[in-house]
Design a protein around this motif. Structure first.
Motif, PDB file in Angstrom:
ATOM      1  N   GLY A  16     -20.939  -3.855  -0.396  1.00 21.65           N
ATOM      2  CA  GLY A  16     -20.506  -4.983   0.426  1.00 21.65           C
ATOM      3  C   GLY A  16     -19.506  -5.901  -0.247  1.00 21.65           C
ATOM      4  N   SER A  17     -19.245  -5.694  -1.545  1.00 18.75           N
ATOM      5  CA  SER A  17     -18.263  -6.533  -2.236  1.00 18.75           C
ATOM      6  C   SER A  17     -16.849  -6.126  -1.823  1.00 18.75           C
ATOM      7  CB  SER A  17     -18.423  -6.417  -3.750  1.00 18.75           C
ATOM      8  OG  SER A  17     -18.119  -5.104  -4.158  1.00 18.75           O
ATOM      9  N   THR A  18     -15.932  -7.070  -1.934  1.00 24.66           N
ATOM     10  CA  THR A  18     -14.546  -6.833  -1.510  1.00 24.66           C
ATOM     11  C   THR A  18     -13.647  -6.657  -2.717  1.00 24.66           C
ATOM     12  OG1 THR A  18     -14.887  -8.139   0.483  1.00 24.66           O
ATOM     13  CG2 THR A  18     -12.615  -7.789  -0.203  1.00 24.66           C
ATOM     14  N   HIS A  19     -12.799  -5.656  -2.648  1.00 23.73           N
ATOM     15  CA  HIS A  19     -11.778  -5.415  -3.661  1.00 23.73           C
ATOM     16  C   HIS A  19     -10.447  -5.848  -3.058  1.00 23.73           C
ATOM     17  CE1 HIS A  19      -9.807  -3.566  -7.057  1.00 23.73           C
ATOM     18  NE2 HIS A  19      -9.101  -2.781  -6.263  1.00 23.73           N
ATOM     19  N   ILE A  20      -9.706  -6.680  -3.780  1.00 25.16           N
ATOM     20  CA  ILE A  20      -8.409  -7.191  -3.331  1.00 25.16           C
ATOM     21  C   ILE A  20      -7.370  -6.699  -4.316  1.00 25.16           C
ATOM     22  CG2 ILE A  20      -7.065  -9.257  -2.808  1.00 25.16           C
ATOM     23  CD1 ILE A  20      -9.761 -10.743  -2.482  1.00 25.16           C
ATOM     24  N   THR A  21      -6.339  -6.008  -3.817  1.00 23.03           N
ATOM     25  CA  THR A  21      -5.358  -5.442  -4.737  1.00 23.03           C
ATOM     26  C   THR A  21      -3.967  -5.369  -4.112  1.00 23.03           C
ATOM     27  OG1 THR A  21      -4.959  -3.616  -6.267  1.00 23.03           O
ATOM     28  CG2 THR A  21      -5.738  -3.022  -4.083  1.00 23.03           C
ATOM     29  N   PRO A  22      -2.935  -5.602  -4.914  1.00 22.77           N
ATOM     30  CA  PRO A  22      -1.574  -5.343  -4.428  1.00 22.77           C
ATOM     31  C   PRO A  22      -1.375  -3.834  -4.317  1.00 22.77           C
ATOM     32  CG  PRO A  22      -1.552  -6.712  -6.414  1.00 22.77           C
ATOM     33  CD  PRO A  22      -2.932  -6.180  -6.257  1.00 22.77           C
ATOM     34  N   LEU A  23      -0.748  -3.400  -3.243  1.00 22.57           N
ATOM     35  CA  LEU A  23      -0.502  -1.971  -3.069  1.00 22.57           C
ATOM     36  C   LEU A  23       0.687  -1.775  -2.144  1.00 22.57           C
ATOM     37  CD1 LEU A  23      -1.623   0.853  -3.839  1.00 22.57           C
ATOM     38  CD2 LEU A  23      -2.933   0.781  -1.721  1.00 22.57           C
ATOM     39  N   GLY A  24       1.632  -0.986  -2.600  1.00 22.46           N
ATOM     40  CA  GLY A  24       2.756  -0.627  -1.752  1.00 22.46           C
ATOM     41  C   GLY A  24       2.300   0.374  -0.699  1.00 22.46           C
ATOM     42  N   ILE A  25       2.749   0.163   0.530  1.00 17.45           N
ATOM     43  CA  ILE A  25       2.408   1.080   1.617  1.00 17.45           C
ATOM     44  C   ILE A  25       3.692   1.605   2.250  1.00 17.45           C
ATOM     45  CG2 ILE A  25       0.250  -0.152   2.106  1.00 17.45           C
ATOM     46  CD1 ILE A  25       1.809  -1.051   4.776  1.00 17.45           C
ATOM     47  N   ARG A  26       3.541   2.707   2.965  1.00 15.70           N
ATOM     48  CA  ARG A  26       4.657   3.259   3.735  1.00 15.70           C
ATOM     49  C   ARG A  26       4.173   3.472   5.168  1.00 15.70           C
ATOM     50  NH1 ARG A  26       5.587   8.428   2.065  1.00 15.70           N
ATOM     51  NH2 ARG A  26       3.697   8.446   0.852  1.00 15.70           N
ATOM     52  N   HIS A  27       5.111   3.457   6.108  1.00 17.38           N
ATOM     53  CA  HIS A  27       4.822   3.832   7.490  1.00 17.38           C
ATOM     54  C   HIS A  27       5.521   5.157   7.739  1.00 17.38           C
ATOM     55  CE1 HIS A  27       4.208  -0.579   7.651  1.00 17.38           C
ATOM     56  NE2 HIS A  27       3.191  -0.213   8.384  1.00 17.38           N
ATOM     57  N   GLN A  28       4.754   6.117   8.237  1.00 10.45           N
ATOM     58  CA  GLN A  28       5.307   7.462   8.416  1.00 10.45           C
ATOM     59  C   GLN A  28       4.588   8.140   9.573  1.00 10.45           C
ATOM     60  OE1 GLN A  28       4.367  10.388   5.269  1.00 10.45           O
ATOM     61  NE2 GLN A  28       6.579  10.462   4.946  1.00 10.45           N
ATOM     62  N   GLU A  29       5.341   8.617  10.520  1.00 11.05           N
ATOM     63  CA  GLU A  29       4.796   9.366  11.652  1.00 11.05           C
ATOM     64  C   GLU A  29       3.682   8.591  12.363  1.00 11.05           C
ATOM     65  OE1 GLU A  29       3.578  13.019   9.806  1.00 11.05           O
ATOM     66  OE2 GLU A  29       5.637  13.560   9.294  1.00 11.05           O
ATOM     67  N   GLY A  30       3.862   7.276  12.506  1.00 12.29           N
ATOM     68  CA  GLY A  30       2.881   6.447  13.189  1.00 12.29           C
ATOM     69  C   GLY A  30       1.643   6.121  12.372  1.00 12.29           C
ATOM     70  N   LEU A  31       1.641   6.495  11.099  1.00 12.94           N
ATOM     71  CA  LEU A  31       0.493   6.236  10.229  1.00 12.94           C
ATOM     72  C   LEU A  31       0.873   5.256   9.124  1.00 12.94           C
ATOM     73  CD1 LEU A  31      -0.798   9.906   9.831  1.00 12.94           C
ATOM     74  CD2 LEU A  31      -1.798   8.104  11.267  1.00 12.94           C
TER      75      LEU A  31
END
Length: 190
Positions: A16-31
Motif C-alpha cells: 500500500g505504500s507509494t513510490h514516486i519517481t521521475p520517469l521519461g515516458i513515450r506515447h506510441q500506438e495509443g499506448l
C-alpha cells in the motif's frame, strides 16, 4: 515518433505504500510506454499492481527532490486505478499495464490510458525548469559520467538558472548541487 516526456510516476506497492519517481515516458500506438531500469522499485511495483499514475507537473522540485531522496510530496487519490497522484500536478494520466516486452536492462511496459484529467492551467516553462530537469538526469547518473562532462554540463545549465530561476527552481538546484558535492566527498576520484 519516439519523443520522451519527462514525468513523475506514482505507483503503489503490495503493502500500500507509494513510490514516486521521475520517469521519461513515450506515447506510441495509443499506448503509454514506460521503460524503467531492471531492477528497480518502479518496475517491481508496476508489475505487482499493474497500474500507475503519470503526473504532468511543472514543479521541478519534485524531479530534483526524488533524485536526492526527498520523496514526501502531497498526494491525492486516483480516480480509476488503485493508486494516487501528486496533489499539485497540472494533469495526470491513470494507466493500466497491458503488455510487458522484457529486456535485460529496460523492459518496455506498454500501458493503456484509462483516465486523463487536467487539474490546473499550464502557464509555460522557463529555462531554469528545463535546466533543473536536465541536471536531475545528470545527478541520477553520477556514477556513469566523467567528472569533466558533469562539470561542463552543470556550468552551462547554471546560465539558465542565473537568468530565469524563481524560488522553486533555486531550491531544486541547491539540492542537486549538494548531491553532487556529497557524491564527490564519498568518491574523491570522480
Amino acid at each position: 515518433m519516439n519523443r520522451i516526456f519527462e514525468t513523475i510516476v506514482t505507483v503503489r506497492g503490495k503493502d500500500g505504500s507509494t513510490h514516486i519517481t521521475p520517469l521519461g515516458i513515450r506515447h506510441q500506438e495509443g499506448l503509454v510506454i514506460l521503460a524503467p531500469f531492471k531492477p528497480s522499485n518502479t518496475l517491481q511495483r508496476l508489475l505487482e499492481s499493474r497500474a500507475a499514475v503519470v503526473n504532468y507537473t511543472d514543479d521541478v522540485r519534485v524531479f530534483a527532490g526524488c533524485i536526492v531522496g526527498r520523496r514526501d510530496w502531497p498526494l491525492a487519490p486516483a480516480v480509476k486505478v488503485d493508486s494516487v497522484r501528486l496533489a499539485t500536478c497540472l494533469a495526470h494520466e491513470e494507466i493500466e499495464l497491458a503488455e510487458v516486452i522484457d529486456d535485460v536492462q529496460r523492459p518496455q511496459l506498454r500501458c493503456r490510458s484509462v483516465h486523463l484529467q487536467s487539474n490546473a492551467p499550464f502557464r509555460g516553462f522557463n529555462r531554469a525548469q528545463a535546466a533543473v530537469i536536465e541536471a536531475s538526469i545528470l545527478v541520477s547518473r553520477l556514477s556513469m559520467l566523467p567528472a569533466g562532462r558533469l562539470d561542463s554540463e552543470m556550468q552551462y545549465l547554471q546560465i539558465a538558472i542565473d537568468k530565469t530561476a524563481g524560488p522553486a527552481e533555486l531550491e531544486a538546484w541547491s539540492w542537486l548541487l549538494q548531491a553532487i558535492a556529497d557524491y564527490r566527498l564519498q568518491h574523491p576520484k570522480r
